[in-house]
Design an enzyme around this catalytic site. Structure first.
Site, PDB file in Angstrom:
ATOM      1  CG  HIS A  19      -1.943  -0.994   1.347  1.00  0.00           C
ATOM      2  ND1 HIS A  19      -2.078  -1.843   2.416  1.00  0.00           N
ATOM      3  CD2 HIS A  19      -2.960  -1.302   0.491  1.00  0.00           C
ATOM      4  CE1 HIS A  19      -3.130  -2.627   2.226  1.00  0.00           C
ATOM      5  NE2 HIS A  19      -3.679  -2.327   1.067  1.00  0.00           N
ATOM      6  CE  LYS A  43     -13.482  -7.261   2.024  1.00  0.00           C
ATOM      7  NZ  LYS A  43     -12.295  -6.560   1.473  1.00  0.00           N
ATOM      8  NE  ARG A  94      -2.469  -7.689  -4.479  1.00  0.00           N
ATOM      9  CZ  ARG A  94      -3.234  -7.954  -3.435  1.00  0.00           C
ATOM     10  NH1 ARG A  94      -2.718  -7.945  -2.245  1.00  0.00           N
ATOM     11  NH2 ARG A  94      -4.507  -8.243  -3.568  1.00  0.00           N
ATOM     12  CB  SER A 132      -4.319  -6.675   4.385  1.00  0.00           C
ATOM     13  OG  SER A 132      -3.924  -5.412   3.957  1.00  0.00           O
TER      14      SER A 132
HETATM   15  O1  PNS Z   1      -8.819  -3.098   0.153  1.00  0.00           O
HETATM   16  P1  PNS Z   1     -10.092  -3.686  -0.349  1.00  0.00           P
HETATM   17  O2  PNS Z   1     -10.825  -4.401   0.756  1.00  0.00           O
HETATM   18  O3  PNS Z   1      -9.915  -4.535  -1.567  1.00  0.00           O
HETATM   19  O4  PNS Z   1     -11.021  -2.419  -0.783  1.00  0.00           O
HETATM   20  C1  PNS Z   1     -12.287  -2.617  -1.294  1.00  0.00           C
HETATM   21  C2  PNS Z   1     -13.046  -1.287  -1.451  1.00  0.00           C
HETATM   22  C3  PNS Z   1     -13.065  -0.511  -0.157  1.00  0.00           C
HETATM   23  C4  PNS Z   1     -12.400  -0.441  -2.518  1.00  0.00           C
HETATM   24  C5  PNS Z   1     -14.502  -1.663  -1.904  1.00  0.00           C
HETATM   25  O5  PNS Z   1     -15.014  -2.648  -1.060  1.00  0.00           O
HETATM   26  C6  PNS Z   1     -15.450  -0.474  -1.911  1.00  0.00           C
HETATM   27  O6  PNS Z   1     -15.321   0.417  -2.700  1.00  0.00           O
HETATM   28  N1  PNS Z   1     -16.417  -0.489  -0.977  1.00  0.00           N
HETATM   29  C7  PNS Z   1     -17.391   0.572  -0.842  1.00  0.00           C
HETATM   30  C8  PNS Z   1     -18.775   0.148  -1.283  1.00  0.00           C
HETATM   31  C9  PNS Z   1     -18.989   0.399  -2.747  1.00  0.00           C
HETATM   32  O7  PNS Z   1     -18.851   1.485  -3.267  1.00  0.00           O
HETATM   33  N2  PNS Z   1     -19.343  -0.692  -3.461  1.00  0.00           N
HETATM   34  C10 PNS Z   1     -19.550  -0.673  -4.881  1.00  0.00           C
HETATM   35  C11 PNS Z   1     -18.216  -0.742  -5.603  1.00  0.00           C
HETATM   36  S1  PNS Z   1     -18.421  -1.578  -7.087  1.00  0.00           S
END
Ligand code: PNS
Length: 164
Positions: A19, A43, A94, A132
């Site tokens: 990150h 989560k 990645r 993570s």
């Molecule tokens: O680090 P991560 O867990 O892969 O991040 C995921 C994240 C936070 C980017 C994703 O879960 C997100 O954007 N969540 C917010 C809810 C949302 O907007 N959902 C629709 C996206 S298609």
């Protein structure tokens, strides 16, 4: 001139060196970079949102390029991005295995907010396997993750997983 604001969203549970590498790259592409830490109710994160923000803490305070702010968010990412005036969402890529999920998210976000672009950045190869999830698994089983995370994170993981 309009400020170029970018949002780098994630769970950051916890932040890793991968990150941090993406943050440094993103800093060169905008004027203000907002790390958006998902509160994630679904989560079940290992660290609370306050702990995750504290662990990001000083690691992003210095460096060249855009200034970095850390904020929590819940709800739709694009709504958060629009509320802070961001036109760019940054995500790290990645391996190919990330692609399908990222592709779907980027297109869904574009559908919801056509003016917000998702930009993918590749971390250094040495971090291409770091996540993570794996860092937590290795730490939970007693392995050393200190080369893969900031020192404060490695300490927090040791504290969390060392039986008292
Ligand atoms: O680090 P991560 O867990 O892969 O991040 C995921 C994240 C936070 C980017 C994703 O879960 C997100 O954007 N969540 C917010 C809810 C949302 O907007 N959902 C629709 C996206 S298609």
């Amino acid at each position: 001139m309009t400020e170029r604001i970018a949002v780098y969203p994630g769970s950051f549970d916890p932040i890793t060196n991968g990150h941090l590498d993406i943050i440094e790259r993103a800093r060169g592409l905008c004027d203000r970079l907002i790390l958006a830490v998902l509160v994630n109710t679904e989560k079940q994160p290992l660290f609370s949102v306050e702990e995750r923000i504290a662990l990001i803490g000083d690691n992003v305070a210095t460096g060249n390029g855009a200034r970095v702010e850390v904020r929590e968010f819940s709800g739709l990412l694009v709504e958060f991005a629009q509320s802070v005036g961001a036109r760019m969402i940054v995500r790290g890529l990645r391996a190919m295995s990330d692609f399908e999920y990222e592709f779907q998210m980027a297109l869904m976000n574009r559908r919801l907010a056509p003016r917000v672009e998702t930009v993918f950045l590749m971390a250094k190869e040495e971090y291409s396997y770091v996540s993570s999830r794996l860092v937590k698994e290795v730490a939970r089983l007693g392995g050393d993750v200190s080369a893969l995370t900031p020192p404060g994170v490695a300490r927090a993981l040791r504290r969390t997983f060392t039986p008292s």
